[in-house]
Design an enzyme around this catalytic site. Structure first.
Site, mmCIF file in Angstrom:
data_model
loop_
_atom_site.group_PDB
_atom_site.id
_atom_site.type_symbol
_atom_site.label_atom_id
_atom_site.label_comp_id
_atom_site.label_asym_id
_atom_site.label_seq_id
_atom_site.Cartn_x
_atom_site.Cartn_y
_atom_site.Cartn_z
ATOM 1 N N ARG A 15 0.907 -1.156 -0.008
ATOM 2 C CA ARG A 15 -0.187 -0.008 0.005
ATOM 3 C C ARG A 15 0.963 1.321 0.135
ATOM 4 O O ARG A 15 2.063 1.135 0.090
ATOM 5 C CB ARG A 15 -0.883 -0.088 1.307
ATOM 6 C CG ARG A 15 -2.043 -0.910 1.329
ATOM 7 C CD ARG A 15 -2.870 -0.989 2.502
ATOM 8 N NE ARG A 15 -2.028 -1.625 3.312
ATOM 9 C CZ ARG A 15 -2.550 -1.797 4.684
ATOM 10 N NH1 ARG A 15 -3.800 -1.535 5.101
ATOM 11 N NH2 ARG A 15 -1.793 -2.361 5.750
ATOM 12 N N LYS A 75 1.240 2.178 7.352
ATOM 13 C CA LYS A 75 1.792 1.167 8.374
ATOM 14 C C LYS A 75 2.645 1.939 9.309
ATOM 15 O O LYS A 75 3.241 2.921 9.073
ATOM 16 C CB LYS A 75 2.368 0.024 7.995
ATOM 17 C CG LYS A 75 1.443 -1.214 7.443
ATOM 18 C CD LYS A 75 0.365 -1.467 8.436
ATOM 19 C CE LYS A 75 0.466 -2.163 9.608
ATOM 20 N NZ LYS A 75 -0.929 -2.216 10.352
ATOM 21 N N TYR A 94 -1.062 4.663 10.648
ATOM 22 C CA TYR A 94 -1.391 3.650 11.669
ATOM 23 C C TYR A 94 -0.283 3.353 12.609
ATOM 24 O O TYR A 94 0.666 3.349 12.161
ATOM 25 C CB TYR A 94 -1.912 2.382 11.065
ATOM 26 C CG TYR A 94 -3.412 2.441 10.411
ATOM 27 C CD1 TYR A 94 -4.571 2.664 11.239
ATOM 28 C CD2 TYR A 94 -3.454 2.133 9.294
ATOM 29 C CE1 TYR A 94 -5.575 2.755 10.236
ATOM 30 C CE2 TYR A 94 -4.549 2.075 8.444
ATOM 31 C CZ TYR A 94 -5.822 2.347 9.271
ATOM 32 O OH TYR A 94 -6.929 2.369 8.382
ATOM 33 N N HIS A 96 -0.833 1.487 16.340
ATOM 34 C CA HIS A 96 -1.169 0.262 17.114
ATOM 35 C C HIS A 96 -0.224 0.191 18.264
ATOM 36 O O HIS A 96 0.713 -0.873 18.439
ATOM 37 C CB HIS A 96 -1.115 -0.790 16.272
ATOM 38 C CG HIS A 96 -2.413 -0.656 15.206
ATOM 39 N ND1 HIS A 96 -3.731 -1.072 15.496
ATOM 40 C CD2 HIS A 96 -2.246 -0.779 13.754
ATOM 41 C CE1 HIS A 96 -4.364 -0.839 14.427
ATOM 42 N NE2 HIS A 96 -3.602 -0.775 13.198
ATOM 43 N N GLU A 118 -5.835 4.881 13.673
ATOM 44 C CA GLU A 118 -6.959 4.099 14.310
ATOM 45 C C GLU A 118 -7.523 4.539 15.632
ATOM 46 O O GLU A 118 -8.658 3.996 16.149
ATOM 47 C CB GLU A 118 -6.167 2.833 14.912
ATOM 48 C CG GLU A 118 -5.226 2.746 15.916
ATOM 49 C CD GLU A 118 -3.868 3.298 15.640
ATOM 50 O OE1 GLU A 118 -2.909 3.052 16.429
ATOM 51 O OE2 GLU A 118 -3.663 3.671 14.376
ATOM 52 N N LEU A 240 -11.987 -5.299 19.177
ATOM 53 C CA LEU A 240 -11.446 -4.040 19.340
ATOM 54 C C LEU A 240 -11.640 -3.251 20.600
ATOM 55 O O LEU A 240 -13.000 -3.232 20.978
ATOM 56 C CB LEU A 240 -11.531 -3.268 18.010
ATOM 57 C CG LEU A 240 -11.049 -1.960 18.102
ATOM 58 C CD1 LEU A 240 -9.521 -2.068 17.983
ATOM 59 C CD2 LEU A 240 -11.663 -1.042 17.064
ATOM 60 N N ASP A 270 -3.133 -6.619 14.949
ATOM 61 C CA ASP A 270 -2.370 -5.313 15.208
ATOM 62 C C ASP A 270 -2.377 -4.948 16.701
ATOM 63 O O ASP A 270 -1.613 -4.082 17.123
ATOM 64 C CB ASP A 270 -3.127 -4.673 14.233
ATOM 65 C CG ASP A 270 -2.357 -4.582 13.191
ATOM 66 O OD1 ASP A 270 -1.373 -4.523 12.836
ATOM 67 O OD2 ASP A 270 -3.392 -4.439 11.949
ATOM 68 N N VAL A 298 -1.711 -12.559 10.351
ATOM 69 C CA VAL A 298 -0.927 -11.467 9.617
ATOM 70 C C VAL A 298 -1.303 -10.034 10.194
ATOM 71 O O VAL A 298 -2.388 -9.549 10.253
ATOM 72 C CB VAL A 298 -1.110 -11.587 8.131
ATOM 73 C CG1 VAL A 298 -0.408 -10.393 7.444
ATOM 74 C CG2 VAL A 298 -0.604 -12.749 7.519
ATOM 75 N N ASN A 300 -0.777 -6.782 8.831
ATOM 76 C CA ASN A 300 -1.144 -5.993 7.681
ATOM 77 C C ASN A 300 -2.201 -6.656 6.680
ATOM 78 O O ASN A 300 -1.605 -6.767 5.562
ATOM 79 C CB ASN A 300 0.204 -5.188 7.185
ATOM 80 C CG ASN A 300 0.887 -6.238 6.524
ATOM 81 O OD1 ASN A 300 1.305 -7.452 7.065
ATOM 82 N ND2 ASN A 300 1.772 -5.625 5.597
#
Length: 373
Positions: A15, A75, A94, A96, A118, A240, A270, A298, A300
């Protein structure tokens, strides 16, 4: 303002933080945009596309970080990127942080200002910059889970939709939010037997209304999780707590009782993951096996479909990027309390309460940080 878009360097992350369309918008507003060469290659965008949009293409990440006042990424910055951040810059991406003490420490030491996608909120309390990637990850979780169920991949050898005369596979989704409902939508489309667990009765009623009884619903208790998970072919963790580490809802003991070859997909990874047996993986090596159960964790997931993910993400982030560029980060956050909720680190302090609590930092509220800035 000078805005930098480096190429993403997380393993198999394709991305990019901004599309050429975003560059056009920012250049029109009078800003300069610096893009690292080949930053958009993973979504089919060339350096020429960015130059046509008005960006200046630079040869290295170091040049981008050196040139920019604002860094826009997808990321979390890797440690070598954190080392390039300065106290007169701000980062929008992001983060995290609750699940990443090393990155948090590096950002604190850098003195930079870090605003996390986020934890930006909307008036209704939703998370507008997390939503598009939760939609993608939820849908991908079923694709990834269905593939992992193939016998050749260590799975049970179950086809989620079944065939006439053979029952469909059982899918259990823990969490009825954006990721969970998108996972359910995909699983229903395949013809699976789907159950969603959530701790909100109003949300369970909404889910029941959405699918007209085609999804089973269950109130999330320890007993219900253990009972349903042990009978499942595929379990999706979609829990979440904004900004905080995810709660561990499936115990290692429960995993031992699951079917041999069952699959667990942890979308919450994440934020540390919601299964006790979860550990972060990459697209290069996405799965591992614990007690004969396949785990896909994973960190991402949307990076697997970077073109779709990038356009979905930048549709949501661009208005915020423009506000930060046009007003400067401090004024933009002062004017928009929901954007201010995205402030996680500033001038060596942690400004998100859940992150500070989980990682043992003193907490300085975004309000107090803005007053001092």
């Amino acid at each position: 303002m000078r805005i930098g878009v480096p190429r993403e360097i997380k393993t198999l992350e394709f991305r990019v933080g901004m599309t050429p369309a975003g560059v056009v918008e920012l250049v029109h507003d009078g800003h300069e945009v610096f893009v690292e060469t080949d930053a958009g290659a993973g979504i089919g965008m060339t350096d020429a596309d960015y130059e046509k949009a008005g960006a200046k293409v630079l040869g290295t990440a170091g040049e981008v970080f050196e040139s920019a006042e604002m860094i826009v990424k997808v990321k979390e910055p890797q440690l070598n990127e954190c080392a390039m951040l300065r106290d007169d810059q701000f980062l929008f991406t992001y983060l995290h942080l609750a699940a990443d003490p090393e990155q948090t420490r590096a950002l604190v030491q850098s003195g930079t200002t870090a605003i996390a996608y986020e934890t930006v909120t909307s008036k209704d309390g939703s998370l507008p910059l997390l939503t598009p990637m939760s939609e993608v990850a939820g849908r991908l979780s079923i694709q990834a889970g269905a593939f992992a169920l193939h016998k050749a991949n260590g799975g049970r050898g179950v086809l989620l939709g079944g065939v006439p005369g053979v029952k469909p596979g059982k899918v259990v989704i823990i969490g009825g939010g954006v990721a969970g409902t998108n996972a359910a939508d995909m699983a229903i489309g395949l013809g699976a037997d789907v159950t969603i667990l959530d701790r909100s009765l109003p949300r369970l009623r909404e889910i029941d209304n959405i699918w007209g009884g085609r999804v089973h619903t269950a109130y999330s208790t320890k007993h219900a999780i253990e009972d349903l998970v042990c009978a499942a072919d595929l379990v999706v963790g979609a829990v979440l707590v904004a900004g905080a580490a995810a709660p561990k809802l499936v115990t290692a003991e429960t995993v031992k009782q699951m079917h041999t070859g069952a699959v667990m997909v942890d979308i919450s990874i994440d934020q540390g993951g919601c299964f006790e047996t979860s550990r972060p993986t990459t697209h290069a090596e996405p799965t591992y096996i614990v007690d004969e159960v396949v785990h896909y964790c994973v960190t991402n997931m949307p990076g697997a479909v970077p073109r779709t993910s990038t356009f979905a993400l930048t549709n949501a982030t661009l208005p915020f990027v423009k506000a930060l560029a046009n007003l400067g980060w401090r004024e933009a956050l002062l004017r928009d309390s929901h954007l201010a909720n995205g402030l996680n680190v500033h001038a060596g302090h942690v400004n998100h309460e859940a992150v500070a609590h989980d990682l043992g930092y003193d907490y300085l509220s975004a309000h107090d940080a803005l007053k001092a800035a």
